[in-house]
Scaffold this motif. Structure first.
Motif, mmCIF file in Angstrom:
data_model
loop_
_atom_site.group_PDB
_atom_site.id
_atom_site.type_symbol
_atom_site.label_atom_id
_atom_site.label_comp_id
_atom_site.label_asym_id
_atom_site.label_seq_id
_atom_site.Cartn_x
_atom_site.Cartn_y
_atom_site.Cartn_z
ATOM 1 N N ARG A 1 0.846 -1.204 0.000
ATOM 2 C CA ARG A 1 0.000 0.000 0.000
ATOM 3 C C ARG A 1 0.873 1.241 0.000
ATOM 4 N N ASP A 2 0.221 2.405 -0.029
ATOM 5 C CA ASP A 2 0.958 3.660 -0.187
ATOM 6 C C ASP A 2 1.494 4.241 1.115
ATOM 7 N N HIS B 1 -2.701 10.501 1.292
ATOM 8 C CA HIS B 1 -1.987 9.878 2.393
ATOM 9 C C HIS B 1 -1.033 10.847 3.076
ATOM 10 N N SER C 1 -1.944 3.673 14.582
ATOM 11 C CA SER C 1 -1.963 4.228 13.223
ATOM 12 C C SER C 1 -3.348 4.646 12.757
ATOM 13 N N ILE D 1 5.618 3.134 -4.653
ATOM 14 C CA ILE D 1 6.004 1.797 -5.119
ATOM 15 C C ILE D 1 6.239 1.772 -6.628
ATOM 16 N N LEU E 1 -2.885 -1.571 -2.521
ATOM 17 C CA LEU E 1 -2.693 -1.470 -3.968
ATOM 18 C C LEU E 1 -2.787 -2.889 -4.528
ATOM 19 N N TYR F 1 -2.899 1.598 7.775
ATOM 20 C CA TYR F 1 -4.111 2.407 7.635
ATOM 21 C C TYR F 1 -4.264 2.942 6.219
ATOM 22 N N ALA F 2 -4.115 2.066 5.242
ATOM 23 C CA ALA F 2 -4.345 2.436 3.847
ATOM 24 C C ALA F 2 -4.863 1.199 3.137
ATOM 25 N N PHE F 3 -5.643 1.444 2.100
ATOM 26 C CA PHE F 3 -6.170 0.320 1.328
ATOM 27 C C PHE F 3 -5.063 -0.276 0.477
#
Lengths: 338, 746, 184
Positions: free
Chosen positions: A232-233, B675, C158, B736, A241, A237-239
């Motif tokens: 993830r990015d 983000h 987080s 990434i 990729l 706490y991120a969806f």
């Protein structure tokens, strides 16, 4: 948020009746996705059926050789349940890879199955979106599609399914138990979520008048050689990729049954059974893994910003299979990738 | 040993309020007649509204009014009236002014209702028809239309020196590259909000999320034609701003407009998504070229930028100047042009222009070092300068050398193998990178008041703001030391337009400016107090002058014999007063400004670990060595550097506002998809403050800390990624896909 | 290319026309909540979130609205002892629950919760806006027992964003309280 009425039925049967009596009703339990979407005017139910306190759906129980997780079991309760941790650590790990402790405390097993896409356009009513407003178009294909699908897309929709839990459930071949006016039925995970096709507004094969009772996990077989690898990015706490749930049966270095499901790449957790078959009887080896990855990604197609996902998914499959074969599952707190 | 408050680590004086949830922010003031507003925003980027139907919205019970351009009450018609204290040249955006759409997300209606939920629901019933026109939001498409703008004060590129082209041509070792940093939105945790309390009789009290309450007051006066006595702005707490609160934002206009028209109190709070509908850190296309001799002596620097602005204002920031100031180099040329897009005007965001300009230039230095086969630390020491070569003026102080040395030592830089890809552990390549940073140390004319009362309490006040920087705390420290009182006896007040004048808080000038003003005011009180103490019959102080006494523990005592003292109370009784008040104004020294350049400096050292196969980058260690003059409070000062570093991690690895140029709209307009770093992204950060004595920058020796933490971090991270992987990534954030898609440098 | 489709599109809510704005509001629903130890009978509309109820109706502004969508954690409160995002909880669905907000952590005599003290001591905040959510989250973390090391604390914190970047100090504050509790 639009105006709606609210009911809190006392039994599953009452809940089904309540749902049947209101065509534009929605079921609410944890509310972590539905309330979110209602505030954006993406979901506009006229009636909410609060199933949050229905008796009999909050338990984790033995079910034959497997385990049954009630629809109202929170993500936290499922992930930390001793039986789940011991027998289905892949599921526990996948759940803990998702969201935050606060959200996992509120989110339920049933709700997570119905989590909707994170596509930016779906979330923004000022833009067209075939999933939100059938026939309005899909600007994502030529727009910001970094987070969107590379497999199983249609000309109408390139959304991805966002849940981590479901990726593990797909790999574990769980079965979703549902009930509707015509009684109960079972939907294998493979058939629960749909591809967008020409009806992207429909995420799942659950009927509008049905309620999820829970999921049944079959006999545990992958408690040693498994992993849930989420890319993830940011580091938490991120969806996803791309995410990969990998589960292997191993006899020494030789692979028996294998399961691989991908998240973040399609409108549903993505499994290719032929690819899994390619592993059976083989010695765990990077070349074999690479061939499997190639097979899984066959036909994968990016839309510009998400082109990288094809290569990333391939690499993630290889790494996840290596982790699973070695018996070194990815930690969800240690951010070094095994 | 007597320990002064200044220079000692002190807990925040507003800490208790913040940890108990009792510090009130702009949306947390209320009134019995409070109505709530909800904004409707444009779906298109350019064109006009052909129809706006508010019938259904108005029919919702509880809706009071729907304001659009069609029924907007009369406000100032000249656009200059909308120019706030820090507006860039141009014609500011005027909310609900007419049917024209200038950018996607532009506010086009305000629904005011009895409560928030009614307003939000009714807003969803406002129906708008547009006639869209061809818009342009893609900077790469308007490169050719770039022009030399009216620069904001001191935001133009510095004058060229030498002949950069020729020097570049003849130098043996050179690098050139194109760089870009994604558009970023400030996203303070507190959304922008204004609560306007109707006091009756045309008077309002305004609670606004703003970095300078007098800027808000002035804006309201100008736009709505009110007098100063009609508008009182009180904003004691600001939930972060990072520049988004420098200029009054549109919710303020809308809330004031509605309150004046409805003659009742109105609150307008923006949603998180609406936080993406005004200012942001601009896009920029940068080209940097550098050349050196074989021995590493820097010969030429070229730095060109095309930045974006809106169609209505020319926004510029100091971006290309940094590359020409960080090192000794006789040949420098920088250019800065802007091109217009159909967006809102970009704005200042934490250290505007600095990390933006330093990421390319410090990347180029790293690249040059790689080509030279030279230690990047050695290069920076070799090309060290003690004079600001852009102006020819000496620096007031510059302890960057010490920062470089101490930082390198703490980090263990000497163990670095300078070859890229030389360190690996498990699946991860390990890279060590460094960069230097600079930020202007400024002071702004600021007034403060001090009031000492006979109960031994001291109140110090200024109209400035504490946006989380710790201004309240350093004011209390300075005041407590000045009069020798326990810090608990001092109350600091900020964020009230009726207090002594102060500019917006920003640019890292807050501590130097407000701190100096507070010290001056306290010293004025001290003089009066000393006069009373001396006036006592047979005063124990005898004939001592003010410099021969010390103010400690509530007493005025002889330095030579502290047993001879007068208490504050006795002095005031003797003087026949129960309060002593003084107001003083601090101004920057004209001589310093004329003769010197003043900057804070930093050296950042970063370790990253990169799982190259999967493209995942982790920052695992940071050392930041800072030379920023006197440190008033090591505890809160450290926090400023931590925060700047985390902002830098965000710029380097995470932050990106993604525009759909077909729609002319930022699409990831929420903080699940935009983000910012989370706790798991942030490693231990080691902060070193090097000794730096500077009595020229500000009387209290302070240079400011709000920005310097971010300045070097993004470049240091990118350089560490290069050292780990051999991949030179010239576009931030390093995600990434960029790790996977970038080839190793030759 | 501008999407000409938009020329005829409507604003924020494309299908808004299907609804009549004049429809009567549903009745308020009676619920009981125990907030910071005080049991309260309330009447709420079904769309009122727990966060808006706390802030707008009970004037408990300590719980913050940072995103209103479960993306930042500023609204974290304890619901029946568990940390949750109050912005995503419809108040009506929490009927009968016990809620603890930042205002309920200190003792009635004003003695701060050890984690509140630790936040001050470690300077674990700057602007203070995310702080109540961080502290509620941290209090729950200490009880949950899933996080022991700094690395685990980072992961388990987080869900609370801090734009000022006080993360390392937040971890230090939590660790210091954890160490004291372990020492007991």
């Amino acid at each position: 948020m639009n105006r709606f009425s609210y009911a809190r039925p006392g039994s599953v049967a009452d809940a089904v009746r309540e749902l049947a009596g209101h065509p534009a009703a929605k079921v609410i339990a944890g509310g972590t996705n539905l309330v979110d979407l209602m505030k954006y005017n993406v979901e506009r139910p006229t009636h909410l059926v609060d199933v949050g306190r229905l008796p009999g759906l909050k338990e984790i129980e033995e079910a034959g050789e497997g385990l049954r997780i009630g629809a109202l079991v929170s993500n936290t309760a499922a992930a930390y349940d001793e039986r789940v941790k011991e027998r289905y650590p892949l599921l526990s790990s996948a759940i803990l890879a998702g969201a935050s402790p606060q959200l996992r405390n509120a989110a339920t097993t049933g709700g997570n199955l119905l989590q909707r896409t994170r596509c930016y356009y779906f979330y923004d009513p000022a833009t067209p979106c075939n999933k939100r407003e059938p026939g309005s178009g899909c600007p994502a294909k030529n727009g910001q599609n970094r987070i969107l699908a590379i497999l199983g897309t249609s000309e109408h929709c390139i959304a991805t399914h966002p849940s981590d839990m479901c990726v593990a459930l797909a790999a574990l071949e769980a079965v979703v138990k549902v009930v509707g006016p015509n009684g109960e039925r079972s939907i294998p995970m493979a058939d629960f979520h749909r591809l967008p096709g020409n009806m992207p507004e429909k995420d799942t094969n659950l009927h509008a008048d049905e309620i999820i009772l829970g999921v049944e996990l079959p006999e545990p077989r992958f408690a040693k050689h498994y992993t849930y690898l989420k890319l993830r990015d940011r580091l938490s706490y991120a969806f996803a990729l791309v995410s990969v749930a990998a589960a292997l049966e191993m006899d020494g270095d030789t692979i028996g049954e294998a399961r691989i499901a991908l998240g973040g790449v399609a409108h549903k957790p993505w499994r290719v059974e032929e690819a899994e078959m390619m592993l059976r009887g083989k010695t765990a080896d990077r070349r074999v893994f690479a061939a499997v990855a190639e097979r899984i990604l066959e036909g994968a197609q990016g839309f510009g910003h998400n082109d990288f996902k094809v290569d990333l998914a391939r690499r993630a499959v290889i790494r996840a299979l290596s982790q699973a074969a070695r018996g070194t599952p990815q930690s969800q707190t240690d951010k070094r990738i095994q | 040993m007597y320990e002064t408050h200044v220079g000692s680590p002190r807990n925040r004086v507003d800490g208790r309020k913040k940890v108990t949830g009792t510090a009130p922010y702009a949306a947390e003031f209320t009134a019995p007649d409070l109505a709530q507003g909800y904004v409707v925003n444009s779906a298109i980027a350019k064109g006009r509204i052909t129809a706006i139907d508010t019938k259904d919205a108005l029919a919702v019970p509880g809706v009071i009014q729907v304001f659009t351009h069609q029924n907007r009450p009369r406000t100032a018609w000249r656009s200059t009236a909308y120019q706030d204290e820090v507006a860039p040249p141009g014609k500011p955006f005027r909310p609900l002014y007419d049917e024209r759409i200038h950018y996607s997300g532009q506010p086009i209606a305000l629904v005011v209702a009895e409560d928030f939920e009614i307003a939000r629901y009714a807003a969803s019933l406002v129906r708008v028809s547009y006639e869209a026109e061809q818009h342009q939001t893609d900077l790469t498409k308007v490169r050719e239309q770039a022009y030399t703008p009216k620069y904001r004060t001191s935001m133009g590129p510095p004058s060229p020196r030498g002949d950069a082209e020729a020097a570049f041509g003849r130098s043996p070792v050179k690098v050139e590259g194109s760089y870009r940093i994604a558009v970023e939105h400030h996203n303070p945790m507190e959304p922008h909000a204004s609560t306007v309390v109707w006091e009756g009789d045309g008077k309002i009290t305004v609670h606004d999320k703003i970095q300078g309450c007098q800027n808000t007051q002035r804006y309201i006066r100008q736009v709505f034609g009110l007098s100063a006595s009609d508008v009182h702005v009180i904003s004691p707490y600001v939930g972060g701003a990072f520049g988004s609160g420098l200029r009054p934002q549109y919710q303020l206009f809308l809330a004031v407009m509605a309150a004046l028209e409805l003659k009742r109190s109105v609150r307008v709070v923006l949603t998180r998504d609406q936080m993406f509908t005004f200012t942001y850190r601009p896009d920029g296309l940068q080209e940097v070229a550098m050349a050196a001799n074989e021995d590493g002596a820097l010969q030429a620097i070229r730095h060109d930028l095309i930045g974006n602005t809106s169609t209505f204002e020319d926004y510029t920031e100091q971006t290309v100047g940094w590359s020409g100031m960080t090192y000794h180099c006789e040949n420098y040329k920088g250019t800065y042009k802007v091109a217009q897009l159909d967006t809102y005007t970009p704005g200042d965001m934490r250290a505007p222009g600095a990390p933006t300009g330093l990421f390319p230039s410090e990347s180029a230095v790293d690249e040059l070092c790689h080509k030279l086969g030279m230690d990047p630390l050695k290069f920076r020491l070799k090309n060290y300068n003690q004079v600001d070569e852009a102006t020819g003026k000496p620096f007031t102080s510059k302890e960057l050398r010490a920062a470089l040395q101490l930082g390198a030592e703490r980090f263990g830089w000497s163990k670095r193998n300078h070859k890229p890809r030389s360190m690996k552990e498990g699946n991860e390549l390990i890279g060590w990178g460094m960069a230097v940073g600079m930020w202007e140390a400024a002071m702004q004319k600021t007034a403060a008041r001090a009031v000492l009362t006979i109960d031994g309490k001291l109140e110090v006040a200024s109209a400035s703001a504490d946006i989380g920087t710790g201004t309240y705390t350093i004011m209390a420290q300075i005041a407590a030391d000045a009069l020798g009182l326990p810090i608990e006896k001092v109350t600091a007040l900020l964020g009230d337009s009726s207090l002594p004048s102060a500019p917006v808080e920003g640019g890292s000038w807050g501590a130097a400016s407000t701190g100096t003003a507070v010290e001056l005011a306290c010293h004025a009180v001290r003089e009066k107090l000393f006069g009373y103490a001396r006036g006592i019959n047979d005063s124990p102080l005898g004939a001592a002058g003010v410099n021969e006494v010390q103010f400690r523990e509530g007493r005025i005592a002889l330095i030579s014999d502290p047993s001879r003292f007068v208490t504050i109370q006795d002095a005031m009784v003797a003087g026949g007063v129960d309060r002593i008040e003084a107001e003083e104004t601090a101004s920057p020294s004209k001589i310093t400004m004329l003769k010197y350049s003043s900057y804070a400096h930093s050296a950042a050292f970063v370790e990253v670990r990169v799982d190259e196969e999967l493209g995942v980058v982790r920052v695992t260690r940071v050392v930041q060595a800072i030379a920023a003059g006197r440190i008033l409070n090591p505890k809160t000062a450290r926090s400023q550097i931590l925060g700047g570093t985390v902002f830098g991690i965000g710029m380097a690895l995470h932050e990106e506002s993604m525009a759909d140029h077909n729609l002319g709209r930022f699409m990831n307009h929420n903080i699940a998809e935009y983000h910012i770093p989370v706790n798991a992204d942030v490693p231990n950060i080691d902060v070193i403050f090097v000794d730096e004595h500077d009595d020229l920058t500000s009387p209290i020796g302070v240079k400011g800390l709000g920005e310097i933490g971010i300045c070097a971090s993004p470049a240091a991270i990118a350089n560490a990624v290069f050292h780990a992987t051999g991949k030179r990534i010239r576009e931030l954030p390093i995600t990434i896909d960029k790790i996977l898609g970038t080839k190793e440098a030759a | 290319m501008a999407d000409l489709e938009l020329k005829t599109r409507q604003g924020f809510a494309p299908d808004a026309g299907h609804e009549s704005g004049a429809s009567a509001l549903p009745d308020e629903i009676p619920i009981t909540l125990t907030v910071n130890g005080r049991r309260q009978e309330l009447h709420v509309r079904p769309w009122t979130t727990l966060l808006d109820l706390l802030r707008e109706d009970m004037s408990l502004y300590g719980t913050k609205k940072g995103c209103d969508h479960g993306q930042c954690g500023a609204c974290t409160v304890l619901i029946d002892g568990q940390r949750m995002n109050s912005c995503l909880a419809l108040a009506v669905t929490k009927d009968g629950s016990e809620i603890t907000t930042i205002e309920g952590l200190a003792s009635p005599d004003g003695t701060l919760h050890p984690l509140q003290e630790a936040f001050i001591e470690h300077d674990a905040f700057q602007c203070g806006y995310c702080t109540p959510g961080q502290i509620c989250s941290g209090v729950a973390l200490l009880r949950e027992g899933h996080a022991k090391t700094a690395e685990e604390i980072r992961e388990h914190m987080s869900g609370n964003l801090c734009r000022c970047g006080a993360y390392t100090n937040i971890v230090d504050a939590i660790e210091s309280v954890m160490a004291k509790e372990t020492a007991k």
